[in-house]
Design a protein around this motif. Structure first.
Motif: not given
Length: 140
Positions: A41, A87, A89
């Motif tokens: 992350t 964020t 991933n």
């Protein structure tokens, strides 16, 4: 001569510092190598640049093929209400939201490119707060 060879191989330093800044991570925030077997992350905030992207490369500096033909996430894909706190991933498995597939089980690198840097990124790039890279689960 050495700089020319690096530019020819990696394509970095192709623009002057007023036009772009490049930051490459081969390790997560805990100092462990980035592995294509693991999920990560990336969390970050506002990046002082007109436009930026984070791209995944193999250790030789090449894009890693994957079935989604997805290699990066750019600032234009970050919703305006998340520009101060976002964020991304990075994972071998498909993820909801902003996601870059690892496409490999080997080690990789992430490169942040910031175009038309402003503020501290332009004047003192060594003091810029870069995104954190937190390791999640790994496949065996």
């Amino acid at each position: 001569m050495r700089t020319r060879a690096i530019v020819a191989l990696r394509g970095l330093l192709a623009l002057p510092k007023e036009e772009a800044r490049y930051y490459t991570a081969a390790m997560d925030s805990a100092g462990q190598p980035l592995s294509g077997k693991c999920s990560y992350t990336l969390t970050g905030g506002a990046i002082e640049a007109r436009w930026w992207s984070i791209t995944l490369y193999d250790r030789a500096g090449w894009l890693v093929p994957n079935r989604w033909s997805r290699h990066s996430v750019g600032s234009a894909t970050i919703p305006a209400d998340q520009a101060q706190s976002w964020t991304i991933n990075v994972s071998p498995q498909q993820q909801a939201g902003l996601w870059i597939p690892t496409g490999t089980d080997k080690d990789f690198e992430l490169t942040l490119r910031a175009y038309r840097p402003r503020g501290m990124m332009a004047t003192d790039p060594g003091r810029v707060t870069l995104p954190t890279i937190t390791k999640g689960e790994c496949q065996s």
